[in-house]
Design a protein around this motif. Structure first.
Motif, PDB file in Angstrom:
ATOM      1  N   LEU A  26      93.057  41.883  27.038  1.00 16.76           N
ATOM      2  CA  LEU A  26      92.707  40.841  28.004  1.00 16.76           C
ATOM      3  C   LEU A  26      93.655  40.891  29.191  1.00 16.76           C
ATOM      4  O   LEU A  26      94.847  41.139  29.032  1.00 16.76           O
ATOM      5  N   ASN A  27      93.102  40.653  30.386  1.00 16.64           N
ATOM      6  CA  ASN A  27      93.891  40.650  31.600  1.00 16.64           C
ATOM      7  C   ASN A  27      93.736  39.309  32.308  1.00 16.64           C
ATOM      8  O   ASN A  27      92.761  39.075  33.012  1.00 16.64           O
ATOM      9  N   ARG A  42      82.563  37.241  23.011  1.00 13.32           N
ATOM     10  CA  ARG A  42      82.369  35.850  23.407  1.00 13.32           C
ATOM     11  C   ARG A  42      83.715  35.164  23.469  1.00 13.32           C
ATOM     12  O   ARG A  42      84.591  35.408  22.661  1.00 13.32           O
ATOM     13  N   ALA A  43      83.857  34.276  24.425  1.00 13.55           N
ATOM     14  CA  ALA A  43      85.106  33.538  24.572  1.00 13.55           C
ATOM     15  C   ALA A  43      85.260  32.554  23.419  1.00 13.55           C
ATOM     16  O   ALA A  43      84.298  31.930  22.990  1.00 13.55           O
ATOM     17  N   PRO A  51      88.892  36.503  31.862  1.00 13.33           N
ATOM     18  CA  PRO A  51      87.509  36.932  31.640  1.00 13.33           C
ATOM     19  C   PRO A  51      87.436  37.785  30.361  1.00 13.33           C
ATOM     20  O   PRO A  51      88.315  38.599  30.104  1.00 13.33           O
ATOM     21  N   ILE A  52      86.413  37.554  29.578  1.00 11.31           N
ATOM     22  CA  ILE A  52      86.209  38.326  28.355  1.00 11.31           C
ATOM     23  C   ILE A  52      85.293  39.496  28.692  1.00 11.31           C
ATOM     24  O   ILE A  52      84.129  39.300  29.011  1.00 11.31           O
ATOM     25  N   LEU A  95      84.603  33.279  29.492  1.00 14.57           N
ATOM     26  CA  LEU A  95      85.849  32.969  30.183  1.00 14.57           C
ATOM     27  C   LEU A  95      86.700  32.014  29.346  1.00 14.57           C
ATOM     28  O   LEU A  95      86.206  31.034  28.804  1.00 14.57           O
ATOM     29  N   ILE A  96      88.003  32.328  29.278  1.00 15.56           N
ATOM     30  CA  ILE A  96      88.956  31.431  28.628  1.00 15.56           C
ATOM     31  C   ILE A  96      89.877  30.913  29.720  1.00 15.56           C
ATOM     32  O   ILE A  96      90.330  31.671  30.574  1.00 15.56           O
TER      33      ILE A  96
END
Length: 186
Positions: free
Chosen positions: A90-91, A32-33, A102-103, A65-66
């Protein structure tokens, strides 16, 4: 020097190591973000290393999403690199001065990687606690050598410091076990 104040100081410093561990664990999320997921990220900015939250605004517009809104457009590449190299898997995707991260769903392999990272954080906390113990032991040995305390008092303080250390290490282990269960939960 009052030995009671010394023991309270050792307890405070050991608790600081545990609090730091809990903050590190806040950055290890399970699918989860969370804005805290990027807390360990440090960016090379303006000739020094700065926490991500000092060069950008971090938000979670969606549960997976972050969003990282970078204040200075010259820092976009450095921030993206810092997030990629943080070992969080994370990319980020660059969109102007905004990074969208995106997580990903956690697969079994990624969960295992995250538990290893949690283990590294826990070991760092154990080392910090042992360093505090060593400082305390050195102090009481010096006090005994300078004849400020007796050998019996030194033994008593030594036992109290070791008991405190064992208690704190047990706390680190319990916290780590809880976090590993949380990570491995599907």
């Amino acid at each position: 020097m009052s030995a009671e104040i010394n023991l309270n100081d050792l307890r405070r410093r050991m608790n600081g190591a545990i609090e730091n561990l809990k903050n590190e664990f806040a950055g290890l999320r399970t699918g989860r973000a969370s804005v805290h997921l990027l807390d360990p990220v440090v960016v090379d900015a303006y000739g020094s290393k700065m926490p991500l939250n000092q060069v950008a605004t971090v938000s979670t517009p969606e549960s997976r999403l972050i969003s990282v809104q970078i204040w200075d457009k010259t820092m976009v590449a450095a921030t993206e690199k810092a997030i990629r190299n943080a070992g969080l898997g994370l990319n980020p995707v660059t969109d102007g001065q905004t990074l969208r991260i995106p997580i990903p769903e956690l697969n079994e392999e990624r969960r295992a990687e995250l538990t290893k990272v949690a283990g590294k954080y826990a070991e760092q906390a154990r080392i910090a606690i042992r360093n505090v113990r060593r400082d305390g032991m050195d102090t009481i040995k010096r006090l005994e050598k300078d004849s400020e305390i007796s050998q019996d008092e030194q033994k008593n303080y030594s036992d109290q410091i070791q008991k405190l250390t064992d208690e704190m290490i047990k706390d680190v282990d319990a916290t780590t076990e809880i976090k590993e269960k949380e990570i491995m939960q599907v």
